[in-house]
Design an enzyme around this catalytic site. Sequence first.
Site, mmCIF file in Angstrom:
data_model
loop_
_atom_site.group_PDB
_atom_site.id
_atom_site.type_symbol
_atom_site.label_atom_id
_atom_site.label_comp_id
_atom_site.label_asym_id
_atom_site.label_seq_id
_atom_site.Cartn_x
_atom_site.Cartn_y
_atom_site.Cartn_z
ATOM 1 N N HIS A 1 39.998 1.157 34.900
ATOM 2 C CA HIS A 1 38.869 0.475 34.253
ATOM 3 C C HIS A 1 37.660 0.516 35.193
ATOM 4 C CE1 HIS A 1 36.979 -2.247 31.433
ATOM 5 N NE2 HIS A 1 36.510 -2.904 32.473
ATOM 6 N N GLY B 1 37.948 13.483 29.679
ATOM 7 C CA GLY B 1 39.162 13.814 30.423
ATOM 8 C C GLY B 1 38.924 14.225 31.864
ATOM 9 N N SER B 2 37.874 13.692 32.491
ATOM 10 C CA SER B 2 37.673 14.055 33.902
ATOM 11 C C SER B 2 38.795 13.473 34.762
ATOM 12 C CB SER B 2 36.294 13.621 34.409
ATOM 13 O OG SER B 2 36.203 12.228 34.485
ATOM 14 N N ASN B 3 39.324 12.309 34.395
ATOM 15 C CA ASN B 3 40.472 11.750 35.131
ATOM 16 C C ASN B 3 41.722 12.600 34.888
ATOM 17 O OD1 ASN B 3 39.919 9.009 36.574
ATOM 18 N ND2 ASN B 3 38.698 8.947 34.704
HETATM 19 C C1 GRF Z 1 36.711 6.207 32.747
HETATM 20 O O1 GRF Z 1 35.494 5.700 33.226
HETATM 21 C C2 GRF Z 1 37.752 5.133 32.738
HETATM 22 O O2 GRF Z 1 37.556 4.154 33.700
HETATM 23 C C3 GRF Z 1 37.604 4.529 31.368
HETATM 24 O O3 GRF Z 1 37.300 5.624 30.528
HETATM 25 C C4 GRF Z 1 36.628 6.616 31.295
HETATM 26 C C5 GRF Z 1 37.297 7.926 31.019
HETATM 27 O O4 GRF Z 1 36.581 8.994 31.581
HETATM 28 N N1 GRF Z 1 38.816 3.841 31.001
HETATM 29 P P1 GRF Z 1 37.172 10.464 31.533
HETATM 30 O O5 GRF Z 1 37.451 10.800 30.070
HETATM 31 O O6 GRF Z 1 38.420 10.505 32.355
HETATM 32 O O7 GRF Z 1 36.098 11.342 32.088
#
Ligand code: GRF
Length: 219
Positions: A121, A23-25
């Site tokens: 992605h 969940g870093s995003n």
């Molecule tokens: C990211 O690299 C995204 O591109 C892919 O899954 C990963 C999720 O990373 N779809 P995080 O959980 O947000 O750290």
Amino acid sequence: MNEVQAGSAATPLRVAIFASGSGSNFQAIVDAVRSGALPNVSIELLVCDRAEAKVVERAHHAGVPSFLFSPKDYSDRAAYEKEILAELAIKQIDLVVLAGYMRIITEILVEPYAGRMINIHPSLLPAFPGLNAIGQALAHGVKVTGVTVHFVDGGMDTGPIIAQHPVVIEEGETEARLTEKIHQVEHRLYIEVIRLIAAKLVHVEGRCVRIAKVNSKAE
Ligand code: GRF
């Protein structure tokens, strides 16, 4: 495709984030809303298929409600997707943001959210779709990879591309280091795209996505 209607000063864009892992995003988006870098956006819900995922803890700390489910508790994918759809309706979600959601999504969710569901992605699509895109790029020996944000359609990472950003692969780069570089780009790019959508500057024309040029940041 439908287009996002909410997001004016009076009605902030109501966002649900789907995630399965770290969940870093998710965190970057929540932080951007908090800091004011993402105006007119409200994170209303986390949808997660793994109760033990770190993203669940992040949502808890951020005060974002979670809809947690375990696929094995349902007869099939359609059953849990219908429940998710009902939850999205209750929360009046305008935009679904997939951020490391590790499940196939069917037309049950894709159709009602056509033009209102985006994914990030870790490659320059259409190169290296599917799982382990970073490993695929390294194994292929490309010198440049990157990040793509796209609308979700029925295919695997095939929807109209909204934004892309390149990442150079240095000589002897490890997968861990490349992943870190890609994540840094992802966090900036996803926020920028959500900002553009909330400002209603993103328009889909067939396979092509047009970004309206209202100000210099809208490029
Ligand atoms: C990211 O690299 C995204 O591109 C892919 O899954 C990963 C999720 O990373 N779809 P995080 O959980 O947000 O750290």
